[in-house]
Design a protein around this motif. Structure first.
Motif, PDB file in Angstrom:
ATOM      1  N   LYS A   1       9.943  -2.722  76.244  1.00 45.79           N
ATOM      2  CA  LYS A   1       9.034  -3.864  76.179  1.00 45.79           C
ATOM      3  C   LYS A   1       9.494  -4.823  75.087  1.00 45.79           C
ATOM      4  O   LYS A   1       9.978  -4.425  74.043  1.00 45.79           O
ATOM      5  CB  LYS A   1       7.609  -3.388  75.893  1.00 45.79           C
ATOM      6  N   HIS A   2       9.327  -6.128  75.343  1.00 41.19           N
ATOM      7  CA  HIS A   2       9.760  -7.149  74.392  1.00 41.19           C
ATOM      8  C   HIS A   2       8.705  -7.355  73.307  1.00 41.19           C
ATOM      9  O   HIS A   2       7.517  -7.156  73.506  1.00 41.19           O
ATOM     10  CB  HIS A   2      10.041  -8.474  75.113  1.00 41.19           C
ATOM     11  N   TRP A   3       9.203  -7.778  72.135  1.00 43.21           N
ATOM     12  CA  TRP A   3       8.345  -8.014  70.982  1.00 43.21           C
ATOM     13  C   TRP A   3       8.064  -9.506  70.847  1.00 43.21           C
ATOM     14  O   TRP A   3       8.977 -10.331  70.953  1.00 43.21           O
ATOM     15  CB  TRP A   3       9.033  -7.492  69.726  1.00 43.21           C
ATOM     16  N   SER A   4       6.826  -9.858  70.610  1.00 42.19           N
ATOM     17  CA  SER A   4       6.447 -11.256  70.373  1.00 42.19           C
ATOM     18  C   SER A   4       5.646 -11.336  69.077  1.00 42.19           C
ATOM     19  O   SER A   4       4.509 -10.840  69.017  1.00 42.19           O
ATOM     20  CB  SER A   4       5.608 -11.801  71.540  1.00 42.19           C
ATOM     21  N   PRO A   5       6.205 -11.952  68.017  1.00 46.12           N
ATOM     22  CA  PRO A   5       5.473 -12.051  66.753  1.00 46.12           C
ATOM     23  C   PRO A   5       4.192 -12.867  66.882  1.00 46.12           C
ATOM     24  O   PRO A   5       3.187 -12.569  66.234  1.00 46.12           O
ATOM     25  CB  PRO A   5       6.478 -12.724  65.804  1.00 46.12           C
ATOM     26  N   HIS A   6       4.221 -13.902  67.760  1.00 46.49           N
ATOM     27  CA  HIS A   6       3.028 -14.735  67.926  1.00 46.49           C
ATOM     28  C   HIS A   6       1.881 -13.934  68.548  1.00 46.49           C
ATOM     29  O   HIS A   6       0.744 -13.976  68.061  1.00 46.49           O
ATOM     30  CB  HIS A   6       3.342 -15.953  68.806  1.00 46.49           C
TER      31      HIS A   6
ATOM     32  N   LEU B   1       4.824  -8.283  60.127  1.00 44.36           N
ATOM     33  CA  LEU B   1       5.773  -9.259  60.673  1.00 44.36           C
ATOM     34  C   LEU B   1       7.080  -9.272  59.883  1.00 44.36           C
ATOM     35  O   LEU B   1       8.165  -9.446  60.462  1.00 44.36           O
ATOM     36  CB  LEU B   1       5.142 -10.653  60.682  1.00 44.36           C
ATOM     37  N   ASN B   2       6.999  -9.072  58.569  1.00 43.41           N
ATOM     38  CA  ASN B   2       8.210  -8.998  57.749  1.00 43.41           C
ATOM     39  C   ASN B   2       9.052  -7.782  58.129  1.00 43.41           C
ATOM     40  O   ASN B   2      10.274  -7.854  58.209  1.00 43.41           O
ATOM     41  CB  ASN B   2       7.848  -8.935  56.254  1.00 43.41           C
ATOM     42  N   GLN B   3       8.366  -6.671  58.357  1.00 40.96           N
ATOM     43  CA  GLN B   3       9.081  -5.459  58.769  1.00 40.96           C
ATOM     44  C   GLN B   3       9.703  -5.647  60.148  1.00 40.96           C
ATOM     45  O   GLN B   3      10.840  -5.219  60.399  1.00 40.96           O
ATOM     46  CB  GLN B   3       8.128  -4.264  58.788  1.00 40.96           C
ATOM     47  N   ALA B   4       8.968  -6.303  61.032  1.00 38.90           N
ATOM     48  CA  ALA B   4       9.478  -6.564  62.377  1.00 38.90           C
ATOM     49  C   ALA B   4      10.737  -7.423  62.330  1.00 38.90           C
ATOM     50  O   ALA B   4      11.695  -7.199  63.085  1.00 38.90           O
ATOM     51  CB  ALA B   4       8.406  -7.246  63.218  1.00 38.90           C
ATOM     52  N   GLU B   5      10.766  -8.375  61.414  1.00 40.57           N
ATOM     53  CA  GLU B   5      11.935  -9.254  61.282  1.00 40.57           C
ATOM     54  C   GLU B   5      13.166  -8.461  60.839  1.00 40.57           C
ATOM     55  O   GLU B   5      14.279  -8.690  61.327  1.00 40.57           O
ATOM     56  CB  GLU B   5      11.632 -10.360  60.264  1.00 40.57           C
ATOM     57  N   ILE B   6      12.969  -7.513  59.933  1.00 43.37           N
ATOM     58  CA  ILE B   6      14.077  -6.665  59.469  1.00 43.37           C
ATOM     59  C   ILE B   6      14.659  -5.878  60.641  1.00 43.37           C
ATOM     60  O   ILE B   6      15.883  -5.793  60.811  1.00 43.37           O
ATOM     61  CB  ILE B   6      13.589  -5.700  58.363  1.00 43.37           C
TER      62      ILE B   6
ATOM     63  N   ARG C   1      18.870  -5.545  65.337  1.00 42.34           N
ATOM     64  CA  ARG C   1      18.876  -5.333  66.788  1.00 42.34           C
ATOM     65  C   ARG C   1      18.239  -3.993  67.169  1.00 42.34           C
ATOM     66  O   ARG C   1      18.674  -3.323  68.110  1.00 42.34           O
ATOM     67  CB  ARG C   1      20.297  -5.439  67.348  1.00 42.34           C
ATOM     68  N   LEU C   2      17.221  -3.623  66.419  1.00 42.58           N
ATOM     69  CA  LEU C   2      16.477  -2.400  66.694  1.00 42.58           C
ATOM     70  C   LEU C   2      15.128  -2.753  67.310  1.00 42.58           C
ATOM     71  O   LEU C   2      14.579  -3.827  67.019  1.00 42.58           O
ATOM     72  CB  LEU C   2      16.257  -1.601  65.406  1.00 42.58           C
ATOM     73  N   PRO C   3      14.573  -1.889  68.149  1.00 43.23           N
ATOM     74  CA  PRO C   3      13.260  -2.184  68.734  1.00 43.23           C
ATOM     75  C   PRO C   3      12.182  -2.240  67.660  1.00 43.23           C
ATOM     76  O   PRO C   3      12.173  -1.413  66.743  1.00 43.23           O
ATOM     77  CB  PRO C   3      13.026  -1.015  69.695  1.00 43.23           C
ATOM     78  N   VAL C   4      11.299  -3.195  67.776  1.00 44.26           N
ATOM     79  CA  VAL C   4      10.198  -3.326  66.820  1.00 44.26           C
ATOM     80  C   VAL C   4       9.124  -2.314  67.181  1.00 44.26           C
ATOM     81  O   VAL C   4       8.454  -2.424  68.192  1.00 44.26           O
ATOM     82  CB  VAL C   4       9.617  -4.756  66.822  1.00 44.26           C
ATOM     83  N   ILE C   5       9.001  -1.302  66.331  1.00 42.69           N
ATOM     84  CA  ILE C   5       7.970  -0.275  66.498  1.00 42.69           C
ATOM     85  C   ILE C   5       7.297  -0.145  65.138  1.00 42.69           C
ATOM     86  O   ILE C   5       7.952   0.173  64.142  1.00 42.69           O
ATOM     87  CB  ILE C   5       8.556   1.096  66.892  1.00 42.69           C
ATOM     88  N   LEU C   6       6.015  -0.411  65.080  1.00 41.55           N
ATOM     89  CA  LEU C   6       5.299  -0.372  63.811  1.00 41.55           C
ATOM     90  C   LEU C   6       4.356   0.818  63.700  1.00 41.55           C
ATOM     91  O   LEU C   6       3.999   1.217  62.598  1.00 41.55           O
ATOM     92  CB  LEU C   6       4.510  -1.680  63.616  1.00 41.55           C
ATOM     93  N   THR C   7       3.958   1.349  64.843  1.00 43.69           N
ATOM     94  CA  THR C   7       3.019   2.474  64.843  1.00 43.69           C
ATOM     95  C   THR C   7       3.375   3.450  65.959  1.00 43.69           C
ATOM     96  O   THR C   7       4.179   3.139  66.847  1.00 43.69           O
ATOM     97  CB  THR C   7       1.573   1.990  65.068  1.00 43.69           C
TER      98      THR C   7
END
Length: 372
Positions: free
Chosen positions: A2-7, A27-32, A37-43
């Motif tokens: 699934k794609h990540w959308s910061p908005h 959002l700062n962690q997602a940017e890192i 080029r890693l999938p944004v997974i926060l939880t």
């Protein structure tokens, strides 16, 4: 994936009345992660959506409440048994996803040849062609010696937060039966809240059989590879590692047994720092005049070759399988005809990597069994 959308993340966060500071940190962690080029997974909930496995199942796997692995033993060629851990259907799907979308994006050391895309056993052996001296060091219980803490650090260094790194480390490890080395004050002091939440006192280790274990092992020992190589360069040795096989060679005329023993002593000294120990019985020094075999391949000339004993064994199997395969399986002591077929297919696949012409000659000489 699934794609990540910061908005959209910010909109959903505000709708759920999350604090602005919390959203900005996320959002700062997602940017890192995006920059790597890693999938944004926060939880863990994000991971559930990515993998298609329910959050409740993930929670139970992290807490080690579900039976996660089917465990069996296979006999080693030398002596003893190798413990294989096969993950259940849900865990296998998660591990395959983590391996494909996270671990494959992380770089191992250039000295590591096993389980790396574009590298093969032949590439590893070729590094030692024409050598005069050869040194082999085998690492004891390689996967089982690499702990949950070390796996946690891989995900943490990749850019994931503490809790998620802990949870993904849990999903890639198996709880140990016990022993002093799987208890850590560091772990309890720094993650007591997390450990209390998931109710686990014993640290896990990499299970042999999980799709994530090979790449994680290479990433964990990446710094060891570089440290070992620095020592090898002092002795004019070429260094490669294929999983738990550390191989060193040289063409230096001044190299001798005394230098080999000093070198081995230095390597043995640094291994415990990474949680590893050598298998002293399998440590070998092969001097000039000795047979130079690396990972089952001859490297004593300008070309990697199959040893004579291997070619004879495969030819023998091939011949008798074209005569009476059932009888051959019985005589050779295989549990079933099918298990023998798997074994011979493995020999053929290995031979093709090194000398495909040899396999073709066997086909022409004896014909090709239908099951190959």
């Amino acid at each position: 994936m699934k794609h990540w959308s910061p908005h959209l993340y910010k909109i959903y966060g505000k709708e759920n009345k999350k604090a602005d500071e919390l959203l900005e940190n996320a959002l700062n962690q997602a940017e890192i992660l995006q920059n790597k080029r890693l999938p944004v997974i926060l939880t863990l909930g994000h991971l559930a959506k990515h993998t298609g496995i329910s959050y409740s199942i993930l929670r139970k796997l992290v807490a080690r409440e579900n039976k996660a692995y089917k465990i069996f033993k296979i006999k080693k060629r030398s002596s003893g048994y190798r413990v294989i851990c096969v993950p259940n259907k849900d865990l296998l799907k998660i591990q395959k996803w983590i391996n494909k979308f996270v671990l494959s994006k992380l770089e191992s050391s250039p000295f590591s040849y096993a389980f790396e895309q574009g590298q093969s056993i032949v590439d590893c052996a070729a590094q030692h062609l024409g050598c005069r001296w050869l040194i082999k060091i085998d690492l004891r219980n390689f996967f089982e010696s690499l702990s949950e803490i070390q796996v946690f650090r891989i995900f943490k260094e990749a850019g994931y937060n503490n809790l998620l790194s802990f949870e993904m480390a849990r999903l890639c490890t198996k709880q140990a039966k016990g022993g002093w080395k799987y208890h850590s004050k560091y772990w309890k002091n720094n993650f007591s809240g997390i450990i209390k939440e998931y109710n686990a006192d014993i640290i896990g280790h990499l299970p042999q059989g999980a799709p994530t274990s090979p790449k994680l092992a290479n990433l964990i020992v990446k710094n060891l590879d570089f440290e070992v190589n620095d020592i090898a360069k002092k002795y004019s040795l070429v260094h490669t590692r294929y999983a738990d096989d550390m191989i060193f060679s040289t063409i230096d005329n001044s190299f001798d047994f005394k230098k080999a023993q000093c070198f081995i002593k230095e390597i043995f000294f640094i291994l415990p720092k990474y949680g590893l120990l050598p298998n002293r019985q399998k440590t070998k020094i092969i001097p000039p005049g000795g047979r130079k075999i690396v990972l089952g391949l001859l490297v004593d000339t300008e070309k990697v070759r199959l040893p004579k004993y291997f070619r004879r064994r495969l030819e023998c199997h091939w011949y008798y399988c074209t005569k009476d395969i059932t009888r051959h399986a019985e005589v050779r002591g295989f549990k079933s005809q099918l298990s023998m077929q798997y074994y011979i297919r493995g020999l053929i696949a290995f031979a093709k990597q090194v000398d495909e012409n040899f396999v073709e000659r066997l086909k022409e000489k004896y014909g090709e069994p239908e099951w190959i």
